[in-house]
Motif scaffolding. Structure first.
Motif, short mmCIF file in Angstrom:
data_model
loop_
_atom_site.label_atom_id
_atom_site.label_comp_id
_atom_site.label_asym_id
_atom_site.label_seq_id
_atom_site.Cartn_x
_atom_site.Cartn_y
_atom_site.Cartn_z
N LEU A 192 -7.23 -0.27 0.08
CA LEU A 192 -6.84 -1.69 0.19
C LEU A 192 -5.36 -1.91 0.44
CD1 LEU A 192 -8.84 -3.78 -2.45
CD2 LEU A 192 -8.53 -4.27 -0.02
N ALA A 193 -4.50 -1.28 -0.35
CA ALA A 193 -3.07 -1.59 -0.27
C ALA A 193 -2.52 -1.30 1.12
CB ALA A 193 -2.29 -0.82 -1.33
N LYS A 194 -2.90 -0.14 1.68
CA LYS A 194 -2.37 0.20 3.01
C LYS A 194 -2.79 -0.83 4.05
CE LYS A 194 -3.77 4.59 2.77
NZ LYS A 194 -3.84 4.85 1.32
N ARG A 195 -4.09 -1.21 4.03
CA ARG A 195 -4.55 -2.17 5.04
C ARG A 195 -3.93 -3.54 4.82
NH1 ARG A 195 -7.24 2.71 4.44
NH2 ARG A 195 -8.36 3.17 6.38
N SER A 196 -3.85 -3.99 3.57
CA SER A 196 -3.26 -5.30 3.29
C SER A 196 -1.80 -5.34 3.69
CB SER A 196 -3.42 -5.63 1.80
OG SER A 196 -4.76 -5.82 1.45
N CYS A 197 -1.09 -4.25 3.43
CA CYS A 197 0.35 -4.22 3.75
C CYS A 197 0.60 -4.05 5.24
CB CYS A 197 1.04 -3.12 2.95
SG CYS A 197 1.21 -3.50 1.18
N ILE A 198 -0.23 -3.24 5.92
CA ILE A 198 -0.09 -3.14 7.38
C ILE A 198 -0.32 -4.51 8.00
CG2 ILE A 198 -1.21 -2.23 9.46
CD1 ILE A 198 -1.66 0.38 7.89
N PHE A 199 -1.33 -5.21 7.51
CA PHE A 199 -1.60 -6.58 7.94
C PHE A 199 -0.37 -7.46 7.73
CE2 PHE A 199 -3.91 -10.62 6.33
CZ PHE A 199 -3.71 -11.27 7.53
N HIS A 200 0.24 -7.34 6.56
CA HIS A 200 1.37 -8.22 6.23
C HIS A 200 2.61 -7.91 7.06
CE1 HIS A 200 3.62 -11.07 3.85
NE2 HIS A 200 4.55 -10.15 3.61
N THR A 201 2.78 -6.66 7.50
CA THR A 201 3.97 -6.34 8.29
C THR A 201 4.04 -7.16 9.58
OG1 THR A 201 2.85 -4.51 9.41
CG2 THR A 201 4.14 -3.97 7.45
N ALA A 358 3.04 0.28 0.23
CA ALA A 358 1.61 0.55 0.38
C ALA A 358 1.28 2.01 0.09
CB ALA A 358 1.16 0.17 1.79
N TRP A 359 2.03 2.92 0.70
CA TRP A 359 1.72 4.34 0.55
C TRP A 359 2.03 4.82 -0.87
CZ3 TRP A 359 0.98 2.74 5.32
CH2 TRP A 359 0.18 3.51 6.17
N THR A 360 3.13 4.35 -1.45
CA THR A 360 3.45 4.80 -2.81
C THR A 360 2.47 4.21 -3.82
OG1 THR A 360 5.06 2.99 -3.04
CG2 THR A 360 5.90 5.16 -2.36
N SER A 361 2.03 2.98 -3.60
CA SER A 361 1.09 2.36 -4.52
C SER A 361 -0.25 3.08 -4.50
CB SER A 361 0.88 0.88 -4.17
OG SER A 361 -0.08 0.29 -5.00
N ASP A 362 -0.75 3.41 -3.31
CA ASP A 362 -2.04 4.08 -3.18
C ASP A 362 -1.99 5.54 -3.61
OD1 ASP A 362 -3.55 1.96 -2.38
OD2 ASP A 362 -3.59 2.46 -0.26
N SER A 363 -0.84 6.19 -3.37
CA SER A 363 -0.76 7.64 -3.58
C SER A 363 0.09 8.03 -4.78
CB SER A 363 -0.22 8.31 -2.31
OG SER A 363 -1.05 8.03 -1.20
N VAL A 364 1.38 7.76 -4.71
CA VAL A 364 2.29 8.19 -5.77
C VAL A 364 1.94 7.55 -7.10
CG1 VAL A 364 4.69 8.27 -6.53
CG2 VAL A 364 4.15 8.58 -4.11
N PHE A 365 1.68 6.22 -7.09
CA PHE A 365 1.37 5.51 -8.33
C PHE A 365 -0.14 5.43 -8.59
CE2 PHE A 365 5.52 3.64 -7.04
CZ PHE A 365 6.26 4.16 -8.08
N ALA A 416 -4.14 -7.10 -2.75
CA ALA A 416 -4.97 -5.95 -3.11
C ALA A 416 -5.31 -5.98 -4.59
CB ALA A 416 -4.25 -4.65 -2.74
N TRP A 417 -4.34 -6.32 -5.41
CA TRP A 417 -4.55 -6.42 -6.85
C TRP A 417 -5.60 -7.49 -7.16
CZ3 TRP A 417 0.26 -6.65 -10.62
CH2 TRP A 417 -0.07 -5.99 -11.81
#
Length: 499
Positions: A192-201, A358-365, A416-417
């Motif tokens: 979700l986060a990656k798609r939502s954030c790509i959309f928002h860019t 997006a990437w850090t939220s989905d992966s790192v965190f 996404a949240w």
């Protein structure tokens, strides 16, 4: 488990064990509830680059088609939405102010008229989307605002611009919350986060492009009897028209009713099963009990407050503060082209930070949304507090305008949240997403008239102080949501264990 079609079998056993799945009534928390049944399998390193690289070939094929259709239309549509929303600022500093004699607070009123229309339409539009095919409703509204954008080039008074801006806002109110609802209907938590954030860019790209476009079309002034700023609206409309039409063919609706030509029958069933395993509820009737449950839950109030603080804290970017700072500069004196292009650096920072979140939220965190939100809030506080002080070195002045873009890339994480928190009820998810955007723009309808008054340009002391305070509020409410969400997840896990 497998889905049998006429020509092949799609094996879904693998993704039933992947992270982010809701099993029965229990949900995985953002920091992993200690439940051995739901323990996360080891992820392949490729999935940290792009999540589909860790999926089966069948699921990867489905995701490729879905991304190609939904993300292409979403980003292009949001690009033209922001292009058509922000163009009034570029036109204003590029001759419209002088040609139409707009020397008071008319720009504020133009922005407010758009916002009022946007606010009125959001929640009703998202409710309509749970009953009408999105592939019809959203493109139809895009065509409407495209035609209205063309009409702006013929305006010769502030009053006519007010009326058109209201109607454009009403038509555009369908897009962002509507597309977020669609994204939340197709993608799992780890996607979700990656798609939502790509959309928002696309909003930042649209804002950047509007500045470049104004610098380019300004030289068309006099062609066909139109001023340079009038050509901006004409070219915006030309760009928007084919994108709006494409929506009738690209949007897949939602999984349970999709008739998208690019999916096979097996893939449609596969997409529905993905959402069932995710715990993402399908469409259901509106009832009094449902409305009572929605409006007595903490979900709608905290998530809407989070988005309101985020959206209005970033108004220091959406207002033409940087452009007016440059226009007011005497030594050196900047050209119209420079005034329109230099502020685009802020949007470049927003794009990079949005994707990083997006990437850090989905992966790192590991699916946690609050750490990037806190980081973006801290950067915003530093930038806006410095600008509120005002008497700072020129280099730091520029830096503050530019790094303020770090606070503008959090929208996708907030949405996404919301999709995750409201997974159990499709109608709640639609209403909450619409309400989040609506409350944000309710404040945006009147707040700029108080704190971002045109007569205060370029030293918007009240505005910068307000943005810094709202960023602090965003940090606080995100931490509150984190605590409430963890409690709810623990309660669901306990109920599931008892069952």
């Amino acid at each position: 488990m497998a889905l049998h079609g006429d020509s092949k079998v799609i094996d879904i056993k693998g993704f039933e064990e992947n992270p982010g799945i809701i099993v029965g009534a229990t949900t995985r928390s953002e920091e992993d509830l200690s439940n051995p049944i739901q323990a996360k399998p080891t992820r392949k390193w490729q999935s940290y680059i792009w999540d589909t690289l860790d999926k089966s070939p069948e699921e990867r094929r489905l995701m490729f088609k879905l991304d190609a259709a939904v993300l292409t239309f979403a980003t292009l549509g949001y690009f033209i939405k922001y292009l058509d929303q922000i163009n009034i600022n570029n036109a204003f500093v590029s001759g419209m102010k002088e040609d139409l004699g707009l020397y008071k607070n008319q720009l504020n009123y133009m922005q407010t008229c758009w916002t009022v229309g946007y606010v009125i339409g959001e929640v009703p539009s998202n409710m309509i989307l749970t009953r009408v095919r999105p592939s019809i409703w959203i493109p139809a509204m895009e065509l409407t605002w495209t035609v209205l954008t063309f009409c702006l080039c013929k305006c010769n008074s502030a009053g006519s611009i007010y009326a058109l801006r209201f109607l454009i806002g009403l038509a555009e109110s369908t897009f962002y919350p509507g597309m977020q609802y669609i994204i939340g209907s197709w993608y799992r938590r780890d996607e979700l986060a990656k798609r939502s954030c790509i959309f928002h860019t696309a909003s930042a790209i649209g804002s950047m492009f509007s500045g470049y476009l104004m610098a380019a079309v300004y030289h068309l002034g006099g062609k066909g009897g139109y001023r340079g700023w009038q050509w901006l609206f004409i070219v915006d409309g030309i760009i928007s028209l084919p994108i709006a039409i494409s929506g009738f063919f690209l949007l897949p609706d939602v999984p349970e009713i999709t008739r998208a030509w690019y999916f096979t029958p097996e893939e449609r069933l596969f997409a529905q099963k993905r959402m069932q395993l995710e715990g993402r509820a399908q469409r259901a009737p509106y009832t009094k009990a449902k409305f009572k449950r929605i409006f007595t839950s903490w979900h709608i109030y905290t998530l809407a407050t989070l988005y309101m603080t985020f959206n209005n804290a970033g108004s220091g970017v959406t207002q033409p503060t940087f452009a007016q700072y440059l226009k007011d500069s005497v030594n050196p004196k900047y050209t119209v082209g420079q005034i329109n292009t230099y502020p685009t650096t802020t949007y470049a920072v927003q794009i990079v930070s949005t994707l990083a979140y997006a990437w850090t939220s989905d992966s790192v965190f590991r699916g946690a949304r609050w750490p990037p939100i806190v980081f973006g809030g801290v950067v915003s506080i530093i930038a806006y507090a410095s600008l509120a002080f005002w008497d700072i070195p020129t280099g730091w002045h520029w830096a503050c305008y530019i790094i303020a873009g770090c606070g503008g890339g959090l929208s996708g994480l907030c949405m996404a949240w919301a999709h995750e928190v409201c997974s159990d009820d499709n109608e709640e998810r639609a209403i909450v997403v619409g309400t989040m955007n609506e409350l944000a723009y309710v404040f945006q309808a009147w707040l700029p008239l108080v704190v971002w008054q045109q007569i205060d340009a370029p030293r918007y002391h009240k505005g910068f102080v307000t943005s810094a305070c709202l960023a602090a509020g965003m940090i606080i409410i995100s931490l509150v949501i984190r605590v409430l969400w963890k409690r709810e997840l623990a309660k669901k896990a306990k109920m599931g264990a008892v069952a």
